[in-house]
Scaffold this active site. Structure first.
Site, PDB file in Angstrom:
ATOM      1  N   HIS A  89      -6.708  -0.953  11.062  1.00  0.00           N
ATOM      2  CA  HIS A  89      -6.042  -1.566   9.912  1.00  0.00           C
ATOM      3  C   HIS A  89      -6.930  -2.684   9.374  1.00  0.00           C
ATOM      4  O   HIS A  89      -7.483  -3.456  10.149  1.00  0.00           O
ATOM      5  CB  HIS A  89      -4.681  -2.113  10.356  1.00  0.00           C
TER       6      HIS A  89
ATOM      7  N   CYS B 208      -5.130   0.533   3.340  1.00  0.00           N
ATOM      8  CA  CYS B 208      -5.223  -0.907   3.620  1.00  0.00           C
ATOM      9  C   CYS B 208      -6.598  -1.467   3.254  1.00  0.00           C
ATOM     10  O   CYS B 208      -6.705  -2.574   2.735  1.00  0.00           O
ATOM     11  CB  CYS B 208      -4.953  -1.157   5.090  1.00  0.00           C
TER      12      CYS B 208
ATOM     13  N   GLN C 235       0.809  -1.223   0.000  1.00  0.00           N
ATOM     14  CA  GLN C 235       0.000   0.000   0.000  1.00  0.00           C
ATOM     15  C   GLN C 235       0.840   1.270   0.000  1.00  0.00           C
ATOM     16  O   GLN C 235       0.313   2.350  -0.287  1.00  0.00           O
ATOM     17  CB  GLN C 235      -0.950   0.000   1.201  1.00  0.00           C
TER      18      GLN C 235
END
Ligand SMILES: *[C@@H]1O[C@H](CO)[C@@H](O)[C@H](O)[C@H]1NC(C)=O
Ligand SMILES: *[C@@H]1O[C@H](CO)[C@@H](O)[C@H](O)[C@H]1NC(C)=O
Ligand SMILES: *[C@@H]1O[C@H](CO)[C@@H](O)[C@H](O)[C@H]1NC(C)=O
Length: 335
Positions: free
Chosen positions: A281, A141, A135
């Site tokens: 995340h 993400c 990324q």
């Protein structure tokens, strides 16, 4: 042997990094040696001022890695591309800073009662999982978790594995509460793809790792979403069923400092929390298993193939570790 570095705090201050208090240590020559090999390996160059600051951060990370590995943990830490960064820096560059609407995701996935196979790994079932992507320093993400799940869903349904465009999600999915490099959720991204009637391929909409204008071309869409399965809040067993019977599953969890240095083994933490407002995340569960009595998930990350176990990590399963069952989902492809 011990080098005294009077510029340390001044350098750290100039860089706006809060590493000063934590880094009263002075790097020794072995740590310097490790740092310089790490710099070569990662092709890093610094100004002389920044060099001293980075060396301090690196040395403090290295000490933490060694201390952790000397204890009896279920996972090992190691050096990686983040080893010259403090966790605060990693947070700013790679993780969500504000809470996403994780708990607002209404569930619609009804699970059965099992039993489920003791292990599963979609990577070994066929050509169903694309290689680990990277990324870069953008909080995107969630786009990789999304493409990863849909790539697999299409491959499982059709036998053909597409490579899908994260950049389209970064640039175009704002109307579904997604925020490009500032965050988003896979469930909301699946909804976007569904209502947008498609997502393009990596080849026609390449990843740039920064926010940009939407350049979606409907005629070039190659994958489609019929429906989105949202897993019930904290129902980790439903995730097991979904991965066992249907598809890899997108999920979010809270990354804390110990995760940044993960190298291998089953990640388990007492510093992360389990609530949906703390997840920062998103990743992709492609399988699960159990080792020495500890159940785990096999998870595809988006920090490149050199992080963790060839880009993957294992995380303890069955305890809602770090909130991983707070907002899991997967797409039903339209094929
Ligand atoms: C290390 O942990 C394992 C698994 O939890 C346990 O079986 C073993 O006895 C521990 N060893 C030591 C030295 O504490
Ligand atoms: C959460 O949802 C509300 C209502 O849809 C929206 O206004 C807000 O921007 C969302 N927050 C994030 C971080 O997406
Ligand atoms: C699944 O989650 C998404 C995003 O949070 C939401 O827009 C959608 O309405 C949910 N689906 C159902 C059936 O509730």
């Amino acid at each position: 042997m011990w080098a005294v570095l009077p510029l340390l705090c001044a350098g750290a201050w100039l860089l706006g990094a809060p590493a000063c208090g934590a880094a009263e240590l002075a790097a020794n020559s072995l740590e310097k040696f490790h740092f310089q090999s790490w710099m070569v390996q990662h092709q890093k160059k610094y100004s002389s001022e920044e060099y001293y600051h980075r060396l301090q951060v690196f040395a403090s990370n290295l000490r933490e890695i060694n201390a952790h590995n000397a204890r009896n943990h279920t996972f090992k830490m190691g050096l990686n591309q983040f080893s010259d960064m403090s966790f605060d820096e990693l947070k700013r560059k790679y993780l969500w800073s504000e809470p996403q609407n994780c708990s607002a995701t209404k569930s619609n996935y009804l699970r059965g009662t099992g039993p489920y196979p003791p292990s599963m790994d979609w990577r070994k079932k066929g050509n169903f999982v694309t290689p680990v992507k990277n990324q870069g320093s953008c909080g995107s993400c969630w786009t990789f978790s999304t493409t990863g799940a849909l790539e697999s869903a299409v491959a499982i349904a059709t036998g053909k594995l597409p490579f899908l465009a994260e950049q389209q999600l970064v640039d175009c999915a704002q109307n579904f509460n997604n925020h490009g490099c500032q965050g988003g959720l896979p469930s909301q991204a699946f909804e976007y793809i569904r209502y947008n009637k498609g997502i393009m391929g990596e080849d026609t909409y390449p990843y740039r790792g920064q926010d940009g204008d939407c350049k979606y071309q409907p005629s070039k869409a190659i994958a489609f979403v019929k429906d989105v399965a949202n897993i019930t809040l904290n129902d980790e067993e439903a995730m097991v069923e979904a991965v066992a019977l249907h598809n890899p599953v997108s999920f979010a969890f809270e990354v804390t400092a110990d995760f940044m240095m993960y190298r291998k083994g089953i990640y388990s933490s007492t510093s992360c929390r389990k609530t949906p407002d703390k997840v920062n995340h998103a990743v992709l569960a492609v399988g699960y298993g159990e080792e020495k009595g500890i159940p785990y998930w096999i998870v595809k990350n988006s920090w490149g193939p050199n992080w963790g176990m060839k880009g993957y990590f294992l995380i303890e399963r069955g305890k809602n570790m770090c909130g991983l069952a707070a907002c899991a989902s997967f797409p039903i492809p339209l094929v």
